[in-house]
Design an enzyme around this catalytic site. Structure first.
Site, PDB file in Angstrom:
ATOM      1  N   GLU A  40       0.763  -1.423  -0.183  1.00  0.00           N
ATOM      2  CA  GLU A  40       0.024  -0.198  -0.207  1.00  0.00           C
ATOM      3  C   GLU A  40       0.598   0.981   0.426  1.00  0.00           C
ATOM      4  O   GLU A  40       0.658   2.272  -0.603  1.00  0.00           O
ATOM      5  CB  GLU A  40      -0.825  -0.013   1.018  1.00  0.00           C
ATOM      6  CG  GLU A  40      -1.644   1.264   1.215  1.00  0.00           C
ATOM      7  CD  GLU A  40      -2.633   1.642   2.799  1.00  0.00           C
ATOM      8  OE1 GLU A  40      -2.089   2.192   2.927  1.00  0.00           O
ATOM      9  OE2 GLU A  40      -2.386   0.374   3.386  1.00  0.00           O
ATOM     10  N   ASP A  44       0.331   3.493  -3.147  1.00  0.00           N
ATOM     11  CA  ASP A  44       0.864   5.221  -2.992  1.00  0.00           C
ATOM     12  C   ASP A  44       1.333   6.032  -3.335  1.00  0.00           C
ATOM     13  O   ASP A  44       0.955   6.963  -4.114  1.00  0.00           O
ATOM     14  CB  ASP A  44       0.352   5.017  -1.447  1.00  0.00           C
ATOM     15  CG  ASP A  44       0.373   6.746  -0.694  1.00  0.00           C
ATOM     16  OD1 ASP A  44      -1.128   7.215  -1.138  1.00  0.00           O
ATOM     17  OD2 ASP A  44       1.033   7.899  -0.954  1.00  0.00           O
ATOM     18  N   ASP A 113      -7.635   1.062   0.421  1.00  0.00           N
ATOM     19  CA  ASP A 113      -5.846   0.429   0.719  1.00  0.00           C
ATOM     20  C   ASP A 113      -5.693  -0.189   0.254  1.00  0.00           C
ATOM     21  O   ASP A 113      -4.159  -0.853  -0.743  1.00  0.00           O
ATOM     22  CB  ASP A 113      -5.698   0.514   1.984  1.00  0.00           C
ATOM     23  CG  ASP A 113      -5.680   1.788   2.649  1.00  0.00           C
ATOM     24  OD1 ASP A 113      -5.711   2.379   2.487  1.00  0.00           O
ATOM     25  OD2 ASP A 113      -5.725   1.207   4.337  1.00  0.00           O
ATOM     26  N   GLU A 116      -4.281   0.418  -3.305  1.00  0.00           N
ATOM     27  CA  GLU A 116      -3.141   0.491  -3.654  1.00  0.00           C
ATOM     28  C   GLU A 116      -2.166  -0.188  -3.480  1.00  0.00           C
ATOM     29  O   GLU A 116      -0.867  -0.225  -4.066  1.00  0.00           O
ATOM     30  CB  GLU A 116      -2.859   2.494  -2.682  1.00  0.00           C
ATOM     31  CG  GLU A 116      -3.943   3.302  -2.734  1.00  0.00           C
ATOM     32  CD  GLU A 116      -3.456   4.120  -1.507  1.00  0.00           C
ATOM     33  OE1 GLU A 116      -3.679   5.516  -2.165  1.00  0.00           O
ATOM     34  OE2 GLU A 116      -3.118   4.378  -0.181  1.00  0.00           O
TER      35      GLU A 116
END
EC number: 3.1.26.3
Length: 229
Positions: A40, A44, A113, A116
């Site tokens: 994650e 991101d 999440d 990502e």
């Protein structure tokens, strides 16, 4: 691999060479100590880069602050969760029993999440060009709907959208002082943001104006805007 995960790959538009990466991206921390949090983190960063690059090319006249505000809107948790629901991602998440019972597979933050994490997994599986192509394909509709008019929102709205894009709690505003006569008052407001160690402050002829000033100061303190946009 199960038929359901094959269906997910088709929806994502990517067939994993390393199936373990896909499974890890779908594993919530409530399920196992080896989970998707590191993916994650990576995803991101990649998402912000890909979105930023696309906006840089699409809006050559935009200032830094305008690009930052457009990106915050593009990659906010609400948008990612909507994409995740379109992929039926919740049906494939590996969650602990507590999260399952509480409906974690529907929770916006968990879905965002996980998406990502999948971005991070696709990057490790196939490289930057492939993940860029996938992400831009997913975000094509959102990208096409953006205009520079979207950067003209007031500071409170921009701050809220930025925090939502990071799945953070919303800012809290409090009037700490009111000075002057009833017909000519000055309001003093503090703004608390979880990502900042210090509060930011604003003052104005109304509570609304003071809150906007405090929100603008918070955006500068967060590094989202430089105060000159």
């Amino acid at each position: 691999m199960s038929a359901s995960l094959n269906r997910l790959e088709r929806k994502l538009g990517h067939t994993f060479k390393n199936q373990d990466l896909m499974l890890l991206a779908l594993t919530h921390r409530s399920f196992a100590s080896r989970n998707n949090e590191r993916l994650e983190f990576l995803g991101d960063a990649i998402l912000n880069f890909v979105a930023g690059e696309a906006l840089f090319e699409r809006f050559p006249q935009a200032k830094e602050g305008q690009l930052s505000r457009l990106r915050a809107r593009l990659v906010k948790g609400e948008t990612l969760a909507l994409l995740a629901r379109g992929f039926d991602l919740g049906d494939h998440l590996r969650l602990g029993s507590g999260e399952l019972k509480s409906g974690g597979f529907r929770r916006e933050s968990i879905l965002a999440d996980a998406l990502e994490a999948l971005i991070g997994a696709i990057y490790l599986d196939a490289g930057l060009n492939t993940v860029r192509e996938r992400v831009l394909g997913w975000l094509a509709g959102e990208l096409d709907s953006l205009t520079l008019v979207d950067t003209n929102k007031d500071p409170k709205t921009r701050l809220q959208e930025f925090l939502q894009s990071r799945a953070c709690e919303l800012p809290r505003y409090e009037v700490v002082d009111i000075q002057g006569e009833p017909h000519c008052r000055t309001f003093f407001v503090e703004c608390r943001v979880a990502l900042l160690n210090d509060k930011t402050y604003g003052q104005g002829a109304s509570r609304r104006i003071a809150e906007q000033v405090a929100a603008a100061a918070a955006l500068v303190a967060l590094g989202v805007e430089n105060g000159n946009d």
